[in-house]
Design an enzyme around this catalytic site. Structure first.
Site, mmCIF file in Angstrom:
data_model
loop_
_atom_site.group_PDB
_atom_site.id
_atom_site.type_symbol
_atom_site.label_atom_id
_atom_site.label_comp_id
_atom_site.label_asym_id
_atom_site.label_seq_id
_atom_site.Cartn_x
_atom_site.Cartn_y
_atom_site.Cartn_z
ATOM 1 N N TYR A 290 0.854 -1.190 0.000
ATOM 2 C CA TYR A 290 0.000 0.000 0.000
ATOM 3 C C TYR A 290 0.888 1.237 0.000
ATOM 4 O O TYR A 290 1.850 1.307 0.758
ATOM 5 C CB TYR A 290 -0.889 0.030 1.248
ATOM 6 C CG TYR A 290 -2.312 -0.349 0.956
ATOM 7 C CD1 TYR A 290 -3.008 0.305 -0.062
ATOM 8 C CD2 TYR A 290 -2.970 -1.334 1.670
ATOM 9 C CE1 TYR A 290 -4.311 -0.032 -0.357
ATOM 10 C CE2 TYR A 290 -4.285 -1.673 1.374
ATOM 11 C CZ TYR A 290 -4.953 -1.015 0.356
ATOM 12 O OH TYR A 290 -6.240 -1.347 0.067
ATOM 13 N N GLU B 6 -0.506 4.866 -0.557
ATOM 14 C CA GLU B 6 -1.268 6.097 -0.806
ATOM 15 C C GLU B 6 -0.379 7.323 -0.640
ATOM 16 O O GLU B 6 0.429 7.401 0.293
ATOM 17 C CB GLU B 6 -2.440 6.226 0.176
ATOM 18 C CG GLU B 6 -3.665 5.452 -0.241
ATOM 19 C CD GLU B 6 -3.756 4.107 0.420
ATOM 20 O OE1 GLU B 6 -2.683 3.534 0.718
ATOM 21 O OE2 GLU B 6 -4.876 3.637 0.628
ATOM 22 N N ASP C 172 -6.454 13.708 -25.167
ATOM 23 C CA ASP C 172 -6.509 12.298 -24.773
ATOM 24 C C ASP C 172 -5.797 11.513 -25.867
ATOM 25 O O ASP C 172 -6.340 11.265 -26.941
ATOM 26 C CB ASP C 172 -7.970 11.858 -24.642
ATOM 27 C CG ASP C 172 -8.088 10.380 -24.280
ATOM 28 O OD1 ASP C 172 -7.077 9.659 -24.376
ATOM 29 O OD2 ASP C 172 -9.199 9.952 -23.900
ATOM 30 N N THR D 177 -3.585 6.043 -21.985
ATOM 31 C CA THR D 177 -3.428 4.714 -21.409
ATOM 32 C C THR D 177 -1.977 4.314 -21.665
ATOM 33 O O THR D 177 -1.283 4.952 -22.460
ATOM 34 C CB THR D 177 -4.363 3.690 -22.076
ATOM 35 O OG1 THR D 177 -4.202 3.789 -23.487
ATOM 36 C CG2 THR D 177 -5.802 3.935 -21.701
ATOM 37 N N LYS E 111 -1.617 0.640 -25.008
ATOM 38 C CA LYS E 111 -1.974 0.562 -26.428
ATOM 39 C C LYS E 111 -0.679 0.653 -27.238
ATOM 40 O O LYS E 111 0.163 -0.231 -27.135
ATOM 41 C CB LYS E 111 -2.987 1.652 -26.772
ATOM 42 C CG LYS E 111 -4.315 1.476 -26.022
ATOM 43 C CD LYS E 111 -5.364 2.465 -26.476
ATOM 44 C CE LYS E 111 -6.713 2.192 -25.874
ATOM 45 N NZ LYS E 111 -6.998 2.918 -24.639
ATOM 46 N N ARG F 194 -1.599 -2.621 -18.684
ATOM 47 C CA ARG F 194 -2.908 -1.989 -18.715
ATOM 48 C C ARG F 194 -2.943 -0.909 -17.626
ATOM 49 O O ARG F 194 -2.747 -1.212 -16.443
ATOM 50 C CB ARG F 194 -3.932 -3.082 -18.419
ATOM 51 C CG ARG F 194 -5.355 -2.811 -18.751
ATOM 52 C CD ARG F 194 -6.071 -4.123 -19.036
ATOM 53 N NE ARG F 194 -5.674 -4.575 -20.357
ATOM 54 C CZ ARG F 194 -6.186 -4.098 -21.495
ATOM 55 N NH1 ARG F 194 -7.140 -3.194 -21.475
ATOM 56 N NH2 ARG F 194 -5.760 -4.539 -22.657
HETATM 57 N N1 DSN Z 1 -11.401 0.571 -25.156
HETATM 58 C C1 DSN Z 1 -10.476 1.469 -25.788
HETATM 59 C C2 DSN Z 1 -10.376 1.262 -27.236
HETATM 60 O O1 DSN Z 1 -10.533 0.136 -27.652
HETATM 61 O O2 DSN Z 1 -10.154 2.196 -27.971
HETATM 62 C C3 DSN Z 1 -10.751 2.861 -25.481
HETATM 63 O O3 DSN Z 1 -10.989 2.974 -24.159
#
Ligand code: DSN
Length: 425
Positions: free
Chosen positions: A46, A48, A193, A220, A223, A229
């Site tokens: 933990y 925080e 974003d 994110t 990707k 993730r």
């Molecule tokens: N789920 C993602 C995507 O596939 O683009 C976006 O959050």
């Protein structure tokens, strides 16, 4: 591993990933190093707070791992500040809204069916119940050009507190300078974003919104960035004192964001995921990553051309990034769900997707969305894109012929098995 039921499912999933071709543009394959860090003892801790300012003892290693991830993230994106604690992209966006907005404030963001994301104000989200989202669209779906004139009109009319550039299903590059000009005119926070294209930015094949005066980037990490993730928030400005509530000024953005993530919307950070983020960011800082990012875009262009030649009608006529959106309803008179399911049967994985102003419902939309980040990680090159496009067309044409689908499945499997997973020992 002790649990046989879980072990069996992990093995089955690894087999599925190995024997198929992953065309979902938001997915990727991580390295052994990323997997190992995710499965490390940091999951037991933990922590925080933030490095140097925690609410629990025993932080000598978590502080270092989180600082390492932060430093690498800042370097990758030319940011002044990085918050690497966001559990995913959705809470990263939520944290920025919480940091900057009051209930009822307005955000100007891309329409979901024109490529925006659910968290950019789709009516089903919690954010849409708290804030007022106004949506801009493409002017022309043949070219993908955003209607910047309308965007400016909307900005002048609704005076948004945030102008949000970003997407999850848009195959072209945005004109960040135009966004910045419009956002600055109305005094809005400029938020990008970049979840889909973070790896392309790092690789120098997509523009970095910070170069155009943006204040905040959310992303994110799993990707095109090819990490675990998770999510992350990058910003310009300096952290003052995250334990005190500062005024909502642009200079205070990093502090406001830190406070919004914790204690605002999250509790304990996932330090094992942060460790894996540090590994992935280290990988992305290497020169090979630039080669990888360039190849993603090259592959996507060739795949788009091959699909066009096979009669797929592509939204915006092609792609400038890693993703392709095809209107299969217009192309072949079938919906995206039928195509997704047929392709699943042969080991080609992609997702059904709405097209701009889709006449069909979201669970049976007109389009499919696919992309090249994962297959590029596997090692596929331009010549392989033609093969994939051929398989896709054959699968669609022969979708009611189980024997043909079985034959295609074997071809895809034999082909895929030639390309190892990056996590292979
Ligand atoms: N789920 C993602 C995507 O596939 O683009 C976006 O959050």
């Amino acid at each position: 591993m002790i649990d046989e039921a879980v072990k069996k499912l992990i093995a089955a999933e690894e087999k599925r990933q190995r024997e198929g071709l992953e065309l979902i543009p938001s997915e990727n394959y991580v390295s052994r190093g990323v997997l190992e860090a995710m499965g490390s003892v940091f999951t037991n801790k933990y922590s925080e707070g933030y490095p140097g300012k925690r609410y629990y003892g025993g932080q000598e290693n978590t502080d270092q791992i989180e600082s390492l991830a932060i430093d690498r993230a800042k370097k990758l994106f030319k940011a002044d500040h990085a918050n690497v604690q966001s559990h995913a992209g959705a809470p990263a966006n939520e944290a920025v809204y919480f940091a900057w907005l009051e209930a009822g404030d307005t955000v100007l963001a891309m329409d979901l069916s024109h490529g925006g994301h659910l968290t950019h104000g789709a009516p089903v989200t919690r954010a849409a119940h708290t804030y007022n989202f106004i949506r801009y669209k493409m002017k022309n779906i043949e070219t993908g050009e955003i209607d910047y004139k309308e965007l400016r009109n909307l900005a002048l009319k609704y005076k948004p507190k945030i102008v949000l550039a970003g997407f999850s299903a848009y195959p072209r590059e945005l004109d960040y300078a135009k966004f910045a000009e419009i956002g600055n005119e109305v005094g809005a926070l400029l938020m990008a974003d970049m979840a889909h294209i973070a790896g392309l930015i790092v690789g120098g094949v997509a523009k970095n919104p910070f170069d155009y005066g943006f204040h905040v980037i959310t992303t994110t990490t799993h990707k095109t960035l090819r990490g675990p993730r998770g999510g992350m928030i990058l910003s310009r400005g300096v952290v003052s004192n995250p334990l005190k509530a500062p005024e909502k000024t642009l200079a205070n953005i990093p502090t406001l964001i830190d406070r919004a993530v914790f204690p605002g919307i999250q509790g304990g950070p996932l330090e094992h995921i942060i460790a894996a983020k540090a590994v992935a960011f280290g990988e992305a800082l290497r020169p090979e990553f630039k080669v990888y990012a360039k190849q993603i875009v090259k592959n996507a262009k060739v795949l788009a051309e091959a699909l066009l030649a096979h009669g797929f009608k592509l939204i915006t006529g092609g792609t400038s990034n890693h993703l392709i959106l095809a209107d299969v309803n217009k192309s072949f008179g079938i919906d995206g769900k039928v195509v997704e399911e047929a392709l699943d049967k042969v080991g080609l994985t992609l997702n059904k997707n709405a097209v701009p102003d889709d006449p069909l419902p979201p669970y049976r939309p007109s389009g499919i969305r696919l992309g090249t980040p994962a297959i590029t990680t596997r090692g596929l090159k331009e010549k392989d894109m033609q093969v994939i496009a051929d398989w896709m067309r054959q699968t669609i044409d022969r979708r009611d012929n189980p024997a043909k689908l079985k034959e295609l499945r074997e071809q895809v499997r034999t082909f895929a098995l030639k390309y190892p997973l990056p996590s292979d020992p």
